[in-house]
Design an enzyme around this catalytic site. Structure first.
Site, PDB file in Angstrom:
ATOM      1  N   LYS A  26       9.701   1.189 -24.800  1.00 14.28           N
ATOM      2  CA  LYS A  26      10.800   0.535 -25.497  1.00 14.28           C
ATOM      3  C   LYS A  26      10.231  -0.491 -26.612  1.00 14.28           C
ATOM      4  CE  LYS A  26      14.147   0.484 -21.760  1.00 14.28           C
ATOM      5  NZ  LYS A  26      13.608   0.096 -20.473  1.00 14.28           N
ATOM      6  N   HIS A  84       2.021  -9.067 -20.576  1.00 11.79           N
ATOM      7  CA  HIS A  84       2.164  -8.594 -19.142  1.00 11.79           C
ATOM      8  C   HIS A  84       2.283  -7.103 -19.550  1.00 11.79           C
ATOM      9  CE1 HIS A  84       4.855  -6.838 -16.217  1.00 11.79           C
ATOM     10  NE2 HIS A  84       4.284  -7.667 -15.192  1.00 11.79           N
ATOM     11  N   ASN A  85       3.480  -6.746 -20.304  1.00 10.41           N
ATOM     12  CA  ASN A  85       3.621  -5.422 -20.415  1.00 10.41           C
ATOM     13  C   ASN A  85       2.540  -4.668 -21.213  1.00 10.41           C
ATOM     14  OD1 ASN A  85       6.186  -6.179 -19.513  1.00 10.41           O
ATOM     15  ND2 ASN A  85       7.340  -5.115 -20.949  1.00 10.41           N
ATOM     16  N   LYS A  99       5.129 -12.551 -21.419  1.00 10.94           N
ATOM     17  CA  LYS A  99       5.949 -11.343 -20.621  1.00 10.94           C
ATOM     18  C   LYS A  99       5.492 -10.204 -21.713  1.00 10.94           C
ATOM     19  CE  LYS A  99       8.381  -8.445 -18.088  1.00 10.94           C
ATOM     20  NZ  LYS A  99       8.610  -7.441 -18.915  1.00 10.94           N
ATOM     21  N   ARG A 110       0.835   7.272 -25.676  1.00 11.18           N
ATOM     22  CA  ARG A 110       2.177   7.493 -25.706  1.00 11.18           C
ATOM     23  C   ARG A 110       2.765   7.996 -26.576  1.00 11.18           C
ATOM     24  NH1 ARG A 110       5.833   3.002 -21.921  1.00 11.18           N
ATOM     25  NH2 ARG A 110       4.097   2.553 -20.632  1.00 11.18           N
ATOM     26  N   GLU A 122       0.341  -3.881 -18.460  1.00  2.00           N
ATOM     27  CA  GLU A 122       1.152  -2.671 -17.768  1.00  2.00           C
ATOM     28  C   GLU A 122       0.887  -1.310 -18.514  1.00  2.00           C
ATOM     29  OE1 GLU A 122       5.356  -3.450 -16.824  1.00  2.00           O
ATOM     30  OE2 GLU A 122       5.918  -1.572 -17.907  1.00  2.00           O
ATOM     31  N   TYR A 123       0.821  -1.448 -19.758  1.00  2.00           N
ATOM     32  CA  TYR A 123       0.642   0.257 -20.545  1.00  2.00           C
ATOM     33  C   TYR A 123      -0.840   0.536 -20.326  1.00  2.00           C
ATOM     34  CZ  TYR A 123       4.905   0.369 -23.743  1.00  2.00           C
ATOM     35  OH  TYR A 123       6.243   0.113 -24.238  1.00  2.00           O
ATOM     36  N   HIS A 138     -17.970  -8.032 -52.165  1.00  2.00           N
ATOM     37  CA  HIS A 138     -17.254  -8.940 -51.154  1.00  2.00           C
ATOM     38  C   HIS A 138     -18.387  -9.825 -50.554  1.00  2.00           C
ATOM     39  CE1 HIS A 138     -13.654  -6.481 -51.566  1.00  2.00           C
ATOM     40  NE2 HIS A 138     -14.286  -5.395 -51.313  1.00  2.00           N
ATOM     41  N   VAL A 165      21.117  -9.232 -21.097  1.00  2.00           N
ATOM     42  CA  VAL A 165      21.665  -8.194 -22.209  1.00  2.00           C
ATOM     43  C   VAL A 165      20.187  -7.460 -23.106  1.00  2.00           C
ATOM     44  CG1 VAL A 165      23.818  -9.317 -22.538  1.00  2.00           C
ATOM     45  CG2 VAL A 165      21.840  -9.628 -24.108  1.00  2.00           C
ATOM     46  N   SER A 218      10.081  -9.881 -14.546  1.00  2.00           N
ATOM     47  CA  SER A 218       9.150  -8.532 -14.161  1.00  2.00           C
ATOM     48  C   SER A 218       9.419  -8.258 -12.708  1.00  2.00           C
ATOM     49  CB  SER A 218       7.864  -8.782 -14.425  1.00  2.00           C
ATOM     50  OG  SER A 218       7.176  -7.447 -14.181  1.00  2.00           O
ATOM     51  N   GLY A 219       9.804  -6.886 -12.604  1.00  2.00           N
ATOM     52  CA  GLY A 219      10.080  -6.245 -11.223  1.00  2.00           C
ATOM     53  C   GLY A 219      10.798  -5.234 -11.036  1.00  2.00           C
ATOM     54  N   GLY A 220      11.651  -5.238 -12.126  1.00  2.00           N
ATOM     55  CA  GLY A 220      12.786  -3.923 -12.335  1.00  2.00           C
ATOM     56  C   GLY A 220      13.702  -4.425 -11.547  1.00  2.00           C
ATOM     57  N   ALA A 233      17.687  -6.218 -25.507  1.00  2.00           N
ATOM     58  CA  ALA A 233      17.062  -7.041 -26.643  1.00  2.00           C
ATOM     59  C   ALA A 233      17.538  -6.628 -28.034  1.00  2.00           C
ATOM     60  CB  ALA A 233      15.468  -6.865 -26.452  1.00  2.00           C
TER      61      ALA A 233
HETATM   62  C1  6PG Z   1       9.009  -5.264 -16.018  1.00  2.00           C
HETATM   63  C2  6PG Z   1       8.670  -4.178 -16.849  1.00  2.00           C
HETATM   64  C3  6PG Z   1       9.977  -4.005 -17.690  1.00  2.00           C
HETATM   65  C4  6PG Z   1       9.880  -2.824 -18.987  1.00  2.00           C
HETATM   66  C5  6PG Z   1       9.624  -1.458 -18.287  1.00  2.00           C
HETATM   67  C6  6PG Z   1       9.768  -0.334 -19.520  1.00  2.00           C
HETATM   68  O1  6PG Z   1       8.088  -6.151 -16.011  1.00  2.00           O
HETATM   69  O2  6PG Z   1       9.648  -5.245 -15.272  1.00  2.00           O
HETATM   70  O3  6PG Z   1       7.664  -4.242 -17.928  1.00  2.00           O
HETATM   71  O4  6PG Z   1      10.237  -4.806 -18.338  1.00  2.00           O
HETATM   72  O5  6PG Z   1      10.980  -2.956 -19.662  1.00  2.00           O
HETATM   73  O6  6PG Z   1       8.601  -1.328 -17.906  1.00  2.00           O
HETATM   74  O7  6PG Z   1       9.115  -0.381 -20.616  1.00  2.00           O
HETATM   75  P1  6PG Z   1       8.534   0.615 -21.539  1.00  2.00           P
HETATM   76  O8  6PG Z   1       9.895   1.417 -21.918  1.00  2.00           O
HETATM   77  O9  6PG Z   1       8.192  -0.234 -22.727  1.00  2.00           O
HETATM   78  O10 6PG Z   1       7.833   1.676 -20.968  1.00  2.00           O
END
Ligand code: 6PG
Length: 483
Positions: free
Chosen positions: A264, A189-190, A186, A291, A193-194, A456, A78, A132-134, A80
């Site tokens: 997000k 990991h994100n 995780k 971003r 990813e960024y 200081h 659900v 992870s993996g959508g 977060a």
């Molecule tokens: C994953 C992704 C996923 C994440 C989206 C969007 O590992 O499958 O990290 O969890 O929610 O990639 O992330 P943003 O909206 O922050 O770009």
């Protein structure tokens, strides 16, 4: 259904796309599974998609809980935040001691820490599990990062092992660590990813605005990269994006998309925590900031008019050489991005007593997840060889890879800077590296300034103690005090 108890092995709360796909994945592997959602439309959808498989869906929480084999293993998928708390509130009275409740969303790890403690007091095992993996990963095999009580993990292990992505026959799931370790990993990991996504976006910028490549030429660059050492999920999908036409048109969809990136929050959380843990992850910070900057479209448009200069163009007599350098620069910056993420994991492991196995984490990231890449094999090998490796950049093999790619990174960053093309994540990666390899940083001056204006204090080379100087004192003897 379990042959012995006539009950379902695993339960799912939340039958959105991710929840349904993960349940169907479990059913494909022979597990009898039950789903719950208050929305009858979602329940009907699962019943339809799961037709002929051992799947049952409920709109009643009570009936759903009663249908499960005990001790129960239930996963929530659900959104977060507050919804997780309200689902927990609704489910706990229905559960029994020893049951396991798993949060498979991208919850903030501090929320998970709180929930573990609250539910432990009620005799329940709460797991924070990064997935992870959508959509595709959930259906065909994600990478999963579960954290919580280790003994309870053994109950879920067979299901997780079966549904996870496989690399060389090994499942991309492992027990991560106690408490919120799974959600922390995780989150990082994100963050990575960024960083990688920003580097790819800057690559696009250089190819498009610097080298004036059209979309087909850009597609070919990413296609070639995906066949070499840069092979990764993100490069692979980028290659596809540069061949995807807007439906019913003759041009690419990517050209129609607004240049304002949403988020997000997990990247921002990674940077916030890194600051708290005093562990620099500058490439990831830059990615988060870019971003944010992208959202100031109106401001950027004004500034573009105000500061419009002559067309920025690289001296592109030899585009092949520049693209070859760009490949090296990307590889270099990619290594830096992963290195920063791993460094943050190492610091968190120590500070939060997560006891992380960095080799295992690299291993389960090799398949199913968004940051999967060929290079993760090198990360895995580095931490396998030396589990106490202080920083990925100190590994012998990584050192060689960096040495080979570094000239490309320097050349690209200087060329882009001279041409006025923004490549902040590339530049930040390079500067991080140059500072990281500095035996002596200019931080002595910062200490002097802090002492000058704020007393200081500072420490001296080769001398014990903490010192303060009256920087404006007239007499020599008033100058330095050991405080
Ligand atoms: C994953 C992704 C996923 C994440 C989206 C969007 O590992 O499958 O990290 O969890 O929610 O990639 O992330 P943003 O909206 O922050 O770009």
């Amino acid at each position: 259904m379990s042959e012995t108890s006539n009950k379902y092995t695993f339960g799912m709360i939340g039958l959105g796309t991710m929840g349904r796909n993960l349940l169907l994945n479990m059913a494909d592997h022979g597990f009898a599974v039950a789903g719950f959602d208050k929305n009858p439309a979602q329940v009907a959808l699962l019943e339809k998609e799961g037709h002929g498989k051992p799947v049952k869906a409920f709109t009643s929480a009570h009936d759903f809980v009663q249908s499960l084999q005990t001790p129960r293993s239930i996963i929530m998928l659900v959104p977060a935040g507050k919804i997780v708390d309200s689902v927990i509130k609704e489910m706990t009275p229905l559960l029994d001691k020893g049951d396991i409740l798993i949060d498979g969303g991208n919850s903030h790890f501090t929320d998970t820490t709180r929930r573990v403690t609250e539910l432990e007091a009620k005799g329940l095992h709460f797991f924070g599990m990064g997935i992870s993996g959508g959509e595709e990963g959930a259906r065909k095999g994600p990478s999963m990062m579960p954290g919580g009580d280790k003994q309870a993990y053994s109950q879920m292990k067979p299901v997780f092992d079966a549904i996870a992505a496989k690399v060389d026959g090994e499942p991309c799931v492992t027990y991560i660590g106690p408490g919120a370790a799974g959600h922390f990993v995780k989150m990082v990991h994100n963050g990575i990813e960024y960083g990688l996504m920003q580097l790819i976006a800057e690559t696009y910028e250089l190819l498009k605005n610097g080298l004036k490549f059209d979309n087909d030429a850009i597609h070919k660059v990413f296609e070639k990269w995906d066949e070499g050492r840069l092979q990764s999920f993100l490069i692979d999908i980028t290659k596809d994006i540069f061949a995807f036409k807007a439906p019913g048109t003759d041009h690419l969809l990517v050209d129609d998309i607004k240049d304002e990136a949403r988020a997000k929050g997990t990247g921002k959380w990674t940077s916030q925590v890194a600051m708290d843990l005093e562990t620099p992850i500058t490439t990831i910070d830059t990615a988060v900031a870019m971003r944010d900057l992208s959202k100031y479209k109106q401001l950027r448009e004004k500034a573009a008019t105000l500061y419009s200069t002559e067309e920025t163009q690289l001296d592109n007599d030899n585009t092949d050489t520049i693209v070859a350098e760009l490949e090296k620069a990307f590889f270099f910056s990619m290594i830096i991005t992963y290195s920063q993420g791993m460094h943050l994991l190492q610091k968190a492991s120590k500070d939060f007593q997560y006891n992380l196995n960095l080799d295992e984490i690299a291993k389960i990231w090799r398949g199913g997840c968004i940051i999967r890449s060929l290079f993760l094999n090198d990360i895995f090998n580095a931490y396998q060889k030396d589990p106490s490796l202080q920083h990925l950049l100190l590994d012998g093999k990584v050192k060689e890879l960096i040495a080979e790619a570094l000239p490309g990174a320097r050349s690209i960053v200087s060329k882009a800077t001279a041409a006025g093309i923004a490549m902040p994540a590339y530049a930040s990666s390079l500067s991080y590296f140059d500072a990281f390899r500095s035996k002596r940083m200019p931080s002595n001056l910062i200490q002097a300034q802090r002492d000058y204006f704020g007393a200081h204090t500072y420490e001296l080379i080769g001398k014990e103690g903490v010192f303060h100087t009256q920087w404006l004192a007239e007499n020599e003897e008033d100058l330095i005090h050991n405080t």
